[in-house]
Motif scaffolding. Structure first.
Motif, PDB file in Angstrom:
ATOM      1  N   VAL A 253       0.848  -1.202   0.000  1.00  0.00           N
ATOM      2  CA  VAL A 253       0.000   0.000   0.000  1.00  0.00           C
ATOM      3  C   VAL A 253       0.886   1.256   0.000  1.00  0.00           C
ATOM      4  O   VAL A 253       0.674   2.185  -0.789  1.00  0.00           O
ATOM      5  CB  VAL A 253      -0.935  -0.007   1.227  1.00  0.00           C
ATOM      6  N   ALA A 254       1.875   1.263   0.880  1.00  0.00           N
ATOM      7  CA  ALA A 254       2.773   2.413   0.951  1.00  0.00           C
ATOM      8  C   ALA A 254       3.548   2.586  -0.354  1.00  0.00           C
ATOM      9  O   ALA A 254       3.784   3.725  -0.797  1.00  0.00           O
ATOM     10  CB  ALA A 254       3.749   2.236   2.120  1.00  0.00           C
ATOM     11  N   MET A 255       3.909   1.461  -1.004  1.00  0.00           N
ATOM     12  CA  MET A 255       4.667   1.560  -2.253  1.00  0.00           C
ATOM     13  C   MET A 255       3.832   2.210  -3.349  1.00  0.00           C
ATOM     14  O   MET A 255       4.351   3.014  -4.139  1.00  0.00           O
ATOM     15  CB  MET A 255       5.140   0.180  -2.695  1.00  0.00           C
ATOM     16  N   VAL A 256       2.556   1.898  -3.431  1.00  0.00           N
ATOM     17  CA  VAL A 256       1.705   2.530  -4.431  1.00  0.00           C
ATOM     18  C   VAL A 256       1.664   4.032  -4.205  1.00  0.00           C
ATOM     19  O   VAL A 256       1.803   4.828  -5.148  1.00  0.00           O
ATOM     20  CB  VAL A 256       0.274   1.932  -4.391  1.00  0.00           C
ATOM     21  N   LEU A 257       1.486   4.444  -2.970  1.00  0.00           N
ATOM     22  CA  LEU A 257       1.447   5.870  -2.664  1.00  0.00           C
ATOM     23  C   LEU A 257       2.788   6.534  -2.987  1.00  0.00           C
ATOM     24  O   LEU A 257       2.831   7.646  -3.514  1.00  0.00           O
ATOM     25  CB  LEU A 257       1.089   6.069  -1.195  1.00  0.00           C
ATOM     26  N   ARG A 258       3.870   5.832  -2.671  1.00  0.00           N
ATOM     27  CA  ARG A 258       5.210   6.364  -2.970  1.00  0.00           C
ATOM     28  C   ARG A 258       5.366   6.565  -4.478  1.00  0.00           C
ATOM     29  O   ARG A 258       5.877   7.613  -4.932  1.00  0.00           O
ATOM     30  CB  ARG A 258       6.272   5.410  -2.427  1.00  0.00           C
ATOM     31  N   LEU A 259       4.954   5.594  -5.260  1.00  0.00           N
ATOM     32  CA  LEU A 259       5.102   5.690  -6.714  1.00  0.00           C
ATOM     33  C   LEU A 259       4.205   6.795  -7.288  1.00  0.00           C
ATOM     34  O   LEU A 259       4.625   7.527  -8.189  1.00  0.00           O
ATOM     35  CB  LEU A 259       4.771   4.348  -7.367  1.00  0.00           C
TER      36      LEU A 259
ATOM     37  N   GLU B  19      10.605   4.103  -6.602  1.00  0.00           N
ATOM     38  CA  GLU B  19      10.393   3.016  -5.656  1.00  0.00           C
ATOM     39  C   GLU B  19      11.226   3.185  -4.390  1.00  0.00           C
ATOM     40  O   GLU B  19      10.860   2.658  -3.338  1.00  0.00           O
ATOM     41  CB  GLU B  19      10.729   1.670  -6.318  1.00  0.00           C
ATOM     42  N   GLN B  20      12.340   3.883  -4.508  1.00  0.00           N
ATOM     43  CA  GLN B  20      13.188   4.117  -3.347  1.00  0.00           C
ATOM     44  C   GLN B  20      13.270   5.618  -3.084  1.00  0.00           C
ATOM     45  O   GLN B  20      13.718   6.382  -3.944  1.00  0.00           O
ATOM     46  CB  GLN B  20      14.587   3.538  -3.579  1.00  0.00           C
ATOM     47  N   THR B  21      12.841   6.000  -1.903  1.00  0.00           N
ATOM     48  CA  THR B  21      12.840   7.419  -1.527  1.00  0.00           C
ATOM     49  C   THR B  21      13.131   7.527  -0.033  1.00  0.00           C
ATOM     50  O   THR B  21      13.112   6.513   0.687  1.00  0.00           O
ATOM     51  CB  THR B  21      11.465   8.070  -1.783  1.00  0.00           C
ATOM     52  N   PRO B  22      13.352   8.736   0.433  1.00  0.00           N
ATOM     53  CA  PRO B  22      13.402   8.941   1.887  1.00  0.00           C
ATOM     54  C   PRO B  22      12.022   8.639   2.488  1.00  0.00           C
ATOM     55  O   PRO B  22      11.077   8.251   1.788  1.00  0.00           O
ATOM     56  CB  PRO B  22      13.780  10.417   2.016  1.00  0.00           C
ATOM     57  N   ASP B  23      11.891   8.864   3.760  1.00  0.00           N
ATOM     58  CA  ASP B  23      10.672   8.562   4.511  1.00  0.00           C
ATOM     59  C   ASP B  23       9.428   9.182   3.855  1.00  0.00           C
ATOM     60  O   ASP B  23       9.392  10.383   3.569  1.00  0.00           O
ATOM     61  CB  ASP B  23      10.831   9.088   5.935  1.00  0.00           C
ATOM     62  N   LEU B  24       8.396   8.354   3.636  1.00  0.00           N
ATOM     63  CA  LEU B  24       7.208   8.818   2.917  1.00  0.00           C
ATOM     64  C   LEU B  24       6.422   9.847   3.717  1.00  0.00           C
ATOM     65  O   LEU B  24       5.869  10.799   3.137  1.00  0.00           O
ATOM     66  CB  LEU B  24       6.314   7.613   2.575  1.00  0.00           C
ATOM     67  N   TYR B  25       6.362   9.690   5.014  1.00  0.00           N
ATOM     68  CA  TYR B  25       5.667  10.688   5.835  1.00  0.00           C
ATOM     69  C   TYR B  25       6.344  12.059   5.688  1.00  0.00           C
ATOM     70  O   TYR B  25       5.673  13.079   5.530  1.00  0.00           O
ATOM     71  CB  TYR B  25       5.661  10.259   7.301  1.00  0.00           C
ATOM     72  N   GLU B  26       7.672  12.065   5.744  1.00  0.00           N
ATOM     73  CA  GLU B  26       8.416  13.318   5.584  1.00  0.00           C
ATOM     74  C   GLU B  26       8.158  13.919   4.212  1.00  0.00           C
ATOM     75  O   GLU B  26       8.029  15.145   4.064  1.00  0.00           O
ATOM     76  CB  GLU B  26       9.918  13.070   5.775  1.00  0.00           C
TER      77      GLU B  26
ATOM     78  N   CYS C  40       5.466  13.617   2.345  1.00  0.00           N
ATOM     79  CA  CYS C  40       4.129  14.219   2.340  1.00  0.00           C
ATOM     80  C   CYS C  40       4.119  15.542   3.114  1.00  0.00           C
ATOM     81  O   CYS C  40       3.481  16.519   2.684  1.00  0.00           O
ATOM     82  CB  CYS C  40       3.118  13.255   2.955  1.00  0.00           C
ATOM     83  N   SER C  41       4.831  15.573   4.243  1.00  0.00           N
ATOM     84  CA  SER C  41       4.865  16.789   5.056  1.00  0.00           C
ATOM     85  C   SER C  41       5.501  17.947   4.296  1.00  0.00           C
ATOM     86  O   SER C  41       5.032  19.090   4.372  1.00  0.00           O
ATOM     87  CB  SER C  41       5.643  16.534   6.351  1.00  0.00           C
TER      88      SER C  41
ATOM     89  N   GLY D 279       3.386  19.112   1.245  1.00  0.00           N
ATOM     90  CA  GLY D 279       2.232  19.880   1.699  1.00  0.00           C
ATOM     91  C   GLY D 279       0.924  19.289   1.190  1.00  0.00           C
ATOM     92  O   GLY D 279       0.880  18.574   0.171  1.00  0.00           O
ATOM     93  N   GLY D 280      -0.142  19.601   1.907  1.00  0.00           N
ATOM     94  CA  GLY D 280      -1.432  18.995   1.624  1.00  0.00           C
ATOM     95  C   GLY D 280      -1.933  19.217   0.213  1.00  0.00           C
ATOM     96  O   GLY D 280      -2.427  18.290  -0.445  1.00  0.00           O
ATOM     97  N   SER D 281      -1.830  20.436  -0.299  1.00  0.00           N
ATOM     98  CA  SER D 281      -2.377  20.718  -1.625  1.00  0.00           C
ATOM     99  C   SER D 281      -1.638  19.941  -2.709  1.00  0.00           C
ATOM    100  O   SER D 281      -2.251  19.407  -3.644  1.00  0.00           O
ATOM    101  CB  SER D 281      -2.323  22.216  -1.913  1.00  0.00           C
ATOM    102  N   ALA D 282      -0.292  19.859  -2.599  1.00  0.00           N
ATOM    103  CA  ALA D 282       0.483  19.140  -3.602  1.00  0.00           C
ATOM    104  C   ALA D 282       0.197  17.644  -3.533  1.00  0.00           C
ATOM    105  O   ALA D 282       0.090  16.962  -4.573  1.00  0.00           O
ATOM    106  CB  ALA D 282       1.980  19.399  -3.404  1.00  0.00           C
TER     107      ALA D 282
END
Length: 554
Positions: free
Chosen positions: A513-519, A525-532, A534-535, A538-541
């Protein structure tokens, strides 16, 4: 020539007034270093780019001087005018500056500083001539009128007879020309070089203590080497001996390709009446080629040029740290014991420097660079990456300059703490690595990566579900809880372990699930922390990218 004719020959060749060796000794007085302090130099020729081996030599020479409280100077050896490259000196200075190699005196972009100049050999012509004249007056030098064709024919004959090639013994055909013939040839305008009248005997040996190699026993020089070329400029042999003496060099740190010339140089120091410096010959940097090893080559290996690392944005600190690993096998142990200490705290011991040549390992250099970048703050990464971008990637520099605060938030992800991220080795990786923060992920590549993992409708359910549940104000733990809840709601296991126990009972696991959101959000497929991520986006982006993908994936 007879002994009484040596001075006449010298006056015939150099009729004008020249400084005497005694006057030069007074002009360049002995330094008065503190006890144990040494004087070293780096003396490159501006005949091409700065070689990694040159940077290695400069770095080691500078460190040895600095750790004793001594002096380190830069001298440009530009007497080989046929091979000199336009802008070569400036390129060397720029490369040394980029890698943090600094000098106490010598040639620089703003001119020269120091009391022992000029530090460019082309400006010291009169000095070399003065010593050549003194040698001739003492019967230790003479004019040689051999043409290039004559010397080539001589060499071919020596090779055919299986003899040592060179100008010596019976082959030194102009060694004892009568003064009258010397005068006649000069008056006719015949070009000539000035050669050493070597007092050496190949049956004798010289013993020298090299700081790196240890005790060396070498055959004595018996060749009548050229001291001054036909253009009046000195060869390296004469120039380096004169300059190292007058500039009061105590330790000559250089590559071991000069070992074969060491008997010549020791002989020159002796006939000139100088006290020889301490020599330290550094082993070359090697490269594996098949089953054998060879020296890192200017012609064959792009990584031989220090510009290679600057262009790719390898941090200079990483290159220097790697060179210390090659130089001294104790350095890595020291680093583990002193993780926060600067490189300058490590004391180089010449006797522990690599004697036989260290193998260049690009992967090891990259690992070293990752460690170096991991220790840097976000601000340090930002400044270094911006400097690289301004020079080599203006568009990337534009991203960073547009909003420094935003850029530093990106670069701060995973930085600090006990386990900082170690996924960046060079600044040239950053445009692709952080590009998704500045540009929307590309289609159809993003969707193809998703389809390689699951059916498109499954992915669309995940994105729709997350879009409905997304709250940009959530803290990290709350956000993870939202992902876990969404996964459970859509039939995904809470962990890969749970999924493996019953793959038929689930659509996948939370990581899918997290991988789909990351993509969808980054295209990677490889990135820093997904929560970071998103933060920072920003919400609009985040909402725009999620909704946009739902549109393009129909």
């Amino acid at each position: 020539m007879k002994p009484m004719e040596y001075k006449t020959a010298a006056e015939l060749i150099w009729p004008g007034a020249l400084p005497t060796p005694l006057e030069l000794e007074e002009q360049y007085p002995l330094r008065k270093p503190a006890s144990g302090a040494i004087v070293t130099r780096f003396a490159p020729s501006p005949t091409g780019f700065l070689h990694l081996g040159g940077l290695f030599t400069a770095f080691i020479a500078g460190r040895l001087a600095a750790q004793t409280g001594g002096r380190f100077y830069l001298r440009i050896e530009d007497t080989d005018q046929k091979r000199e490259v336009e802008g070569g000196t400036e390129a060397i200075l720029e490369a040394l500056r980029a890698f943090g190699v600094t000098f106490d005196e010598g040639t620089g972009e703003a001119g020269e500083r120091g009391s022992y100049g000029p530090y460019k050999q082309s400006r010291r012509r009169e000095i070399y001539t003065a010593y050549a004249k003194d040698l001739m007056e003492r019967g230790l030098a003479y004019p040689c009128f051999c043409t290039e064709e004559k010397l080539a024919a001589m060499r071919a004959e020596q090779e055919a007879q299986g003899l040592t090639t060179g100008y010596y013994g019976k082959w030194a055909v102009h060694r004892d020309l009568p003064l009258a013939e010397v005068r006649e040839r000069i008056e006719q305008g015949q070009p000539y070089t000035v050669r050493l009248r070597s007092p050496g005997d190949p049956a004798r040996s010289v013993i020298v203590e090299d700081l790196v190699k240890g005790t060396l026993t070498l055959p004595e020089n018996h060749q009548d080497i050229v001291l001054l070329k036909a253009d009046g400029l000195p060869t390296y042999h004469l120039a380096h001996a004169v300059d190292d003496h007058l500039m009061r060099t105590t330790h000559v740190i250089r590559g071991d390709e000069w070992l074969s010339s060491l008997p010549v140089h020791l002989q020159l120091w002796e006939v000139l009446g100088f006290e020889a410096p301490v020599y330290a010959h550094l082993a070359p940097i090697l490269k594996q080629q098949g089953a054998s090893k060879r020296k890192l080559s200017k012609r064959k290996d792009p990584e031989a040029a220090v510009s290679y690392y600057a262009e790719r944005g390898v941090p200079p600190e990483a290159v220097l740290e790697y060179l210390l690993q090659l130089a001294n096998w104790t350095f890595e142990d020291w680093c583990r014991e002193h993780p926060d200490a600067p490189l300058t705290d490590f004391a180089l011991e010449p006797g522990r420097l690599n004697r036989s040549g260290a193998l260049f390992d690009g992967a090891k250099l990259e690992d070293t660079a990752k460690e170096v970048v991991a220790r840097m703050t976000a601000e340090e990464v930002y400044n270094a990456a911006l400097a690289w971008g301004r020079r080599f990637h203006p568009a990337f520099a534009g991203w960073l300059e547009a909003d420094p605060g935003y850029a530093q938030r990106i670069l701060a992800i995973g930085r600090g703490g006990t386990k900082p991220r170690k996924d960046i080795a060079k600044w040239s990786e950053l445009p692709a690595y952080i590009g998704f923060f500045y540009e929307e992920p590309e289609e159809p590549a993003r969707t193809k990566r998703i389809q390689a993992r699951m059916r498109l409708e499954q992915a669309r359910d995940i994105v729709r579900g997350y879009l409905a549940a997304y709250d940009e104000g959530e803290a990290a733990e709350e956000w993870f809880g939202t992902i876990r809840g969404l996964a459970a709601e859509l039939g995904y296991a809470d962990s890969p372990k749970t999924y493996k126990k019953n793959p038929a009972g689930f659509n996948g696991h939370t990581g899918d699930v997290a991988m789909v959101l990351r993509l969808v959000l980054t295209g990677r497929e490889q990135t820093p922390d997904l929560y970071e991520i998103c933060s920072i986006l920003g919400g609009s982006a985040v909402r725009r990218r999620l909704a946009g993908w739902l549109e393009v994936s129909r």
